[in-house]
Design a protein around this motif. Structure first.
Motif, PDB file in Angstrom:
ATOM      1  N   ALA A  96       0.837  -1.213   0.000  1.00 54.86           N
ATOM      2  CA  ALA A  96       0.000   0.000   0.000  1.00 54.86           C
ATOM      3  C   ALA A  96       0.864   1.252   0.000  1.00 54.86           C
ATOM      4  CB  ALA A  96      -0.942  -0.023   1.186  1.00 54.86           C
ATOM      5  N   GLU A 126      -5.321  -2.420  -9.068  1.00 52.01           N
ATOM      6  CA  GLU A 126      -6.116  -1.499  -8.240  1.00 52.01           C
ATOM      7  C   GLU A 126      -6.687  -0.372  -9.074  1.00 52.01           C
ATOM      8  OE1 GLU A 126      -6.842  -1.614  -5.060  1.00 52.01           O
ATOM      9  OE2 GLU A 126      -5.340  -2.800  -4.027  1.00 52.01           O
ATOM     10  N   GLN A 148      -5.673  13.111  -2.554  1.00 49.45           N
ATOM     11  CA  GLN A 148      -5.849  12.752  -1.151  1.00 49.45           C
ATOM     12  C   GLN A 148      -4.536  12.899  -0.396  1.00 49.45           C
ATOM     13  OE1 GLN A 148      -8.360   9.140  -0.966  1.00 49.45           O
ATOM     14  NE2 GLN A 148      -7.333   8.843   0.970  1.00 49.45           N
ATOM     15  N   MET A 197      -3.194  15.697   2.853  1.00 46.83           N
ATOM     16  CA  MET A 197      -2.646  15.387   4.163  1.00 46.83           C
ATOM     17  C   MET A 197      -1.346  16.160   4.334  1.00 46.83           C
ATOM     18  SD  MET A 197      -3.322  11.316   4.062  1.00 46.83           S
ATOM     19  CE  MET A 197      -2.746  10.977   5.693  1.00 46.83           C
ATOM     20  N   ARG A 200      -0.327   7.172   8.894  1.00 44.26           N
ATOM     21  CA  ARG A 200      -1.255   8.282   8.662  1.00 44.26           C
ATOM     22  C   ARG A 200      -2.266   7.913   7.599  1.00 44.26           C
ATOM     23  NH1 ARG A 200       3.594  11.632   9.019  1.00 44.26           N
ATOM     24  NH2 ARG A 200       3.572  12.533  11.104  1.00 44.26           N
ATOM     25  N   ILE A 201      -1.800   7.259   6.542  1.00 45.08           N
ATOM     26  CA  ILE A 201      -2.726   6.828   5.492  1.00 45.08           C
ATOM     27  C   ILE A 201      -3.746   5.866   6.068  1.00 45.08           C
ATOM     28  CG2 ILE A 201      -2.957   5.758   3.245  1.00 45.08           C
ATOM     29  CD1 ILE A 201       0.004   6.139   2.851  1.00 45.08           C
ATOM     30  N   ARG A 210      -6.248   7.497   8.420  1.00 52.90           N
ATOM     31  CA  ARG A 210      -7.169   8.428   7.810  1.00 52.90           C
ATOM     32  C   ARG A 210      -8.260   7.711   7.028  1.00 52.90           C
ATOM     33  NH1 ARG A 210      -7.647  11.874   3.253  1.00 52.90           N
ATOM     34  NH2 ARG A 210      -8.020  14.036   3.793  1.00 52.90           N
ATOM     35  N   GLY A 211      -7.978   6.528   6.552  1.00 53.93           N
ATOM     36  CA  GLY A 211      -8.944   5.837   5.680  1.00 53.93           C
ATOM     37  C   GLY A 211      -9.026   6.639   4.403  1.00 53.93           C
ATOM     38  N   GLY A 212     -10.169   7.048   3.993  1.00 52.79           N
ATOM     39  CA  GLY A 212     -10.215   7.861   2.778  1.00 52.79           C
ATOM     40  C   GLY A 212     -11.051   7.208   1.697  1.00 52.79           C
ATOM     41  N   GLN A 213     -11.282   7.990   0.672  1.00 51.75           N
ATOM     42  CA  GLN A 213     -12.213   7.502  -0.338  1.00 51.75           C
ATOM     43  C   GLN A 213     -11.608   6.436  -1.244  1.00 51.75           C
ATOM     44  OE1 GLN A 213     -11.103  10.521   0.152  1.00 51.75           O
ATOM     45  NE2 GLN A 213     -12.670  12.096  -0.085  1.00 51.75           N
ATOM     46  N   ILE A 214     -10.311   6.514  -1.429  1.00 48.33           N
ATOM     47  CA  ILE A 214      -9.697   5.545  -2.328  1.00 48.33           C
ATOM     48  C   ILE A 214      -9.248   4.346  -1.501  1.00 48.33           C
ATOM     49  CG2 ILE A 214      -8.003   5.242  -4.144  1.00 48.33           C
ATOM     50  CD1 ILE A 214      -9.836   7.548  -4.697  1.00 48.33           C
ATOM     51  N   ALA A 215     -10.084   3.351  -1.465  1.00 43.03           N
ATOM     52  CA  ALA A 215      -9.753   2.175  -0.653  1.00 43.03           C
ATOM     53  C   ALA A 215      -8.950   1.202  -1.493  1.00 43.03           C
ATOM     54  CB  ALA A 215     -11.035   1.509  -0.166  1.00 43.03           C
ATOM     55  N   LEU A 216      -7.801   0.855  -1.020  1.00 44.04           N
ATOM     56  CA  LEU A 216      -6.966  -0.083  -1.757  1.00 44.04           C
ATOM     57  C   LEU A 216      -7.163  -1.472  -1.191  1.00 44.04           C
ATOM     58  CD1 LEU A 216      -3.658   1.966  -1.919  1.00 44.04           C
ATOM     59  CD2 LEU A 216      -5.343   1.679  -3.708  1.00 44.04           C
ATOM     60  N   GLU A 217      -7.440  -2.417  -2.102  1.00 38.45           N
ATOM     61  CA  GLU A 217      -7.596  -3.797  -1.636  1.00 38.45           C
ATOM     62  C   GLU A 217      -6.300  -4.283  -1.019  1.00 38.45           C
ATOM     63  OE1 GLU A 217      -9.665  -5.706  -5.172  1.00 38.45           O
ATOM     64  OE2 GLU A 217     -10.007  -7.152  -3.560  1.00 38.45           O
ATOM     65  N   THR A 218      -5.208  -3.856  -1.639  1.00 36.38           N
ATOM     66  CA  THR A 218      -3.899  -4.267  -1.164  1.00 36.38           C
ATOM     67  C   THR A 218      -3.713  -3.895   0.292  1.00 36.38           C
ATOM     68  OG1 THR A 218      -3.281  -3.427  -3.310  1.00 36.38           O
ATOM     69  CG2 THR A 218      -1.551  -4.389  -1.992  1.00 36.38           C
ATOM     70  N   ALA A 219      -4.232  -2.729   0.633  1.00 33.34           N
ATOM     71  CA  ALA A 219      -4.042  -2.258   2.001  1.00 33.34           C
ATOM     72  C   ALA A 219      -4.768  -3.138   3.001  1.00 33.34           C
ATOM     73  CB  ALA A 219      -4.522  -0.813   2.129  1.00 33.34           C
ATOM     74  N   PRO A 278      -5.340  -7.745  -5.368  1.00 34.08           N
ATOM     75  CA  PRO A 278      -6.323  -7.106  -6.234  1.00 34.08           C
ATOM     76  C   PRO A 278      -6.604  -7.899  -7.508  1.00 34.08           C
ATOM     77  CG  PRO A 278      -4.240  -5.924  -6.310  1.00 34.08           C
ATOM     78  CD  PRO A 278      -4.079  -6.990  -5.301  1.00 34.08           C
TER      79      PRO A 278
END
Lengths: 180, 672
Positions: free
Chosen positions: A30, A100, A143, A147, B370-371, B374-383, B388
């Motif tokens: 990520a 992704e 995004q 930050m 921090r990423i 924060r979560g956020g609108q762009i959700a990465l499956e990898t994360a 993916p």
């Protein structure tokens, strides 16, 4: 200490438990995807060749590499003083980025060697293999920029490079040939 | 502060409109219908003093169209050319000033306040000296040319700087205190909490303001505590700078002070006490011992006479041989020492390199965290640990999935790196010390070699010289030994100075620590408690008088934490609109009443603009006004603007001693 005692000590059942290992943050998918997006955003038109990505990926990694690279593009350091390190994990990172939908890419897969050999004719044409930042990727970059306290050093580095990294410069780094 | 007179003036092309209101001590009632301009009057008081910042950060004028744009007379409308307000006030020392401020005009014009040093409204014939000030600009509170700085002084306020974030401090603005003296119609009656101008970013604003207005000792202690914490930081810096200087100074002489604490300590000398050591290239010996040994040799030399060259030639030859042998030994030693030193430096560099890499890795992990956080609108499956491509779970690494071990979680990895950093930091510190000691060792050996060379030259000189003259070598030894003694004594004196200096620093440190310990528990003093209890009693009594009914009044307290009304352990919470009015009135009046009984920083004045009330749950101001009237006995002032029905009002105040002014129609009328 007699050997008998040592054997007694060793003759009990052992179990091994595999503990998780620490890995450098650069190996976290990520995190890598975020950096990759930032790098792509910095390239002209949000697109880069594999070479450019290897160079920028190497450059952004440590304080030394960042410094060296900045000196190089300012012209105060010759290309043969710099050793760019290939990073095999970059390919996997790009694969993930593609899955992704953060990037898209040209279909034709070329090797780096081909790029160099075709240099004379194809110099004007864009390199065949390109990684292109998608809309989703651009949104991710936005995004990241929102930050204020994240990726401060990387953002600063990319800002300092500007859009100045040309294909020629990148090639000269790989071939250690001076810029014409 | 007492408000004496208020003048509003709006100039139009066809004449001037306006009004003048006089105020007295005790209760003042302004009665007028809702749209007649009564709120205009009340707000003008706030505006004249430049305190509308209490309501919010907007630079807009909090006055209605009648003062800003156009004024109505009957059915006709007249555009306003220019308008202003003037306010005549008096302080405790009975000094009277008149403040004037434009209502129309650009921002810059309105940020100017003209302050006449006399009752210019009451006495319009005399000329009073005046000064111009600024309001609502960035530094107006603290700058010489800022009105609020002048006003604070005029009111006898010594506004403190209160602790803010990060060991900084921020001024307690007058706007933060005003909510205790002023209630505007629109926002002032909502609830007791949200009336603070939070945009001014003073931490715990409501608490601090209450502490200042009530003059609670706890505020002073909080400020003192912060000052001492700042001093502590400074003392730490001074100490470590002194330590570095001491090391450098002594290092020049191949001297080491072992056991010098790098962090401040309150006990001096520490145990074990610092030791001054000197090296001769071979060993480290305590300076005192070296001096003693040298003194013994000096005494020896003084006993013997300086021999003639021919007497000692045999000796000299032997000494020369011994010295030359020693030289070779020391040359070897220097060579080894240098190699050693280079190896240690290389080690230091590699430790440093590792440390840098660790710090970089940690920084990258912090960004990663921090990423994640924060979560956020762009959700990465990898994360989320999912591939993916095939949507199966994967290990969170870019390495080959088959070969790689399971990586640690984010938190664990960060903790791991932190441990590593701590370890390598320690290694780095001790490696630095080793390098430093070895450098001194090498320097000492070099020095010995120089001395030996000198000695050899002198011995050779003696052999070559005329036998009848004194042995050069012997003379040289005398000189050398005396010089060395002088040098050692100088070092010893310097070292003692240094240690004495640290003794002083240690005393300062102990004092600061002592103070901080005293202030550690910053709580209400006894006198503070008395004040709060007084306020509490008055508050509860008033609520009973006013008919508070949301819940039993005996559950009501004043919180010792927030100084706000509370119900048992908790904030008083939501009550009916009428009860909220009762609460606010009782609270502010309670503070006013406290002010005449005990020493506070209260202005001795409260201004209320009556709230809009709807429906069945209307509150009668009967009891409230009766209570407020008592302020007259204590030279205090309450101003109340109301649109209550005239007959009802006049019935209520029939038995109250107050100033009552009723406006049948519009307040702003044509002036002759």
């Amino acid at each position: 200490m007699s050997t008998a005692t040592l054997d007694d000590v060793l003759n009990v059942p052992f179990t091994f438990q595999r503990r998780p290992s620490a890995i450098p943050c650069v190996m976290r998918p990520a995190w890598r995807l975020h950096i990759l997006s930032l790098i792509l955003d910095q390239c002209r038109g949000g697109r880069a060749s594999l070479e450019q990505l290897h160079v920028l990926n190497w450059a952004i990694r440590t304080d030394e590499s960042r410094q060296l690279f900045l000196q190089f593009i300012k012209g105060s350091r010759a290309p043969n003083q710099i050793i760019v390190r290939y990073d095999p994990s970059l390919s996997r990172a790009i694969d993930f980025a593609f899955a992704e939908k953060l990037v898209s890419r040209h279909e034709k897969q070329a090797t780096l060697l081909e790029d160099i050999q075709d240099k004379s004719e194809e110099k004007k044409k864009a390199p065949p293999y390109r990684v292109i930042l998608s809309e989703r990727g651009k949104a991710l970059v936005l995004q990241i920029h929102e930050m204020e306290y994240a990726f401060v050093v990387e953002k600063e580095f990319l800002r300092a490079i500007g859009k100045k990294v040309t294909q020629d410069q990148v090639q000269s780094l790989f071939t250690w040939s001076p810029l014409s | 502060m007492r408000i004496r007179k208020l003048e509003l003036l709006a100039a139009t092309a066809s004449g001037n409109f306006g009004t003048t209101l006089e105020f007295q001590e005790g209760l003042n009632i302004i009665s007028a219908k809702n749209t007649s301009g009564k709120s205009t009057c009340i707000m003008s008081i706030l505006y004249a003093l430049g305190l509308e910042g209490m309501l919010g950060s907007s630079q807009q004028v909090p006055l209605p169209d009648a003062m800003c744009r156009s004024i109505m007379e009957g059915e006709k409308e007249f555009p306003v050319v220019e308008s202003r307000v003037r306010l005549e006030i008096e302080n405790r020392k009975q000094e009277i000033i008149t403040v004037q401020r434009l209502v129309t005009g650009k921002n810059l014009d309105r940020q100017l306040v003209r302050c006449s040093m006399g009752p210019a409204l009451s006495d319009s014939t005399s000329q009073y000296p005046f000064r111009d000030f600024y309001v609502r600009t960035q530094f107006a509170a603290q700058d010489e040319s800022g009105f609020h700085r002048f006003l604070a002084e005029y009111l006898g306020y010594d506004l403190p700087n209160v602790p803010a974030f990060d060991n900084t401090s921020v001024p307690l603005y007058l706007e933060c205190l005003m909510p205790y003296f002023f209630v505007d119609q629109l926002t002032g009656w909502r609830d007791i909490k949200s009336r603070m101008p939070t945009y001014l970013r003073v931490p715990e604003m409501a608490k601090r303001s209450a502490e200042y207005v009530l003059d609670l000792g706890i505020l002073k202690r909080a400020i003192e505590k912060q000052q001492y914490e700042l001093e502590q930081e400074k003392a730490k810096q001074t100490w470590s700078q002194a330590a570095v200087r001491a090391m450098d100074r002594m290092g020049e002489e191949q001297v080491l002070i072992r056991g010098l604490p790098v962090e401040p300590t309150a006990i001096w000398p520490p145990l074990p006490p610092p030791e001054v050591l000197i090296t001769d290239g071979e060993n480290w010996t305590p300076l005192a011992t070296a001096i003693n040994n040298l003194q013994v040799r000096i005494d020896q030399l003084v006993e013997e006479e300086i021999p003639k060259a021919e007497e000692v030639s045999q000796q000299v030859i032997e000494q020369l041989r011994a010295a030359e042998e020693k030289l070779v030994t020391f040359a070897d030693r220097l060579h080894d020492s240098t190699k050693d030193l280079m190896a240690e430096r290389a080690h230091l560099e590699s430790v440093h390199k590792r440390l840098r890499a660790l710090l970089e890795d940690y920084r990258q992990y912090q960004d990663y965290k921090r990423i994640e956080d924060r979560g956020g609108q762009i959700a990465l499956e990898t994360a989320s640990g999912i591939c993916p491509y095939c949507h199966q779970s994967i290990k969170d690494t870019l390495l080959d999935q088959n070969v790689a071990a399971n990586p640690m979680s984010l938190e664990d990895n960060m903790a791991f790196i932190r441990d590593q950093i701590a370890t390598f930091r320690d290694m780095w510190e001790s490696a630095k010390e080793v390098v430093s000691a070895k450098e001194k060792q090498a320097a000492a050996i070099t020095r010995r070699i120089e001395e030996l060379n000198e000695n050899i030259r002198a011995l050779r000189g003696t052999l070559k010289s005329d036998g009848r003259i004194p042995s050069i070598a012997a003379v040289q030894e005398h000189l050398h030994v005396e010089n060395r003694m002088r040098r050692l004594l100088a070092i010893q004196e310097a070292a003692l100075e240094i240690l004495k200096g640290f003794g002083e620093l240690s005393k300062d440190w102990a004092k600061i620590q002592g103070k901080l310990k005293d202030l550690a528990i910053v709580g209400l003093t006894e006198k503070d408690e008395v004040k709060i209890r007084h306020l509490e009693e008055s508050f509860v009594e008033q609520l009973r008088q006013y008919g508070f009914h949301s819940f039993p009044v005996d559950q009501v307290r004043i919180s010792r934490e927030s100084y706000r009304p509370s119900r048992g352990e908790y904030d008083i919470g939501l009550t009916s609109a009428s009860d909220t009015i009762r609460i606010i009135w009782a609270y502010l009046l309670g503070m006013l009443e406290l002010a005449h009984a005990l020493p506070t920083n209260h202005l001795g004045l409260v201004v209320f603009d009556e709230p809009r009330q709807h429906g069945a749950d209307r509150i009668s101001f009967d009891a409230l006004l009766h209570r407020a009237a008592a302020s007259k006995n204590f030279n205090q002032q309450v101003i109340f603007a109301t649109s209550e029905d005239q007959e009802t009002l006049e019935r209520i105040i029939a038995d109250i001693d107050c100033m009552y002014r009723h406006f049948e129609d519009r307040i702003l009328t044509r002036l002759p």
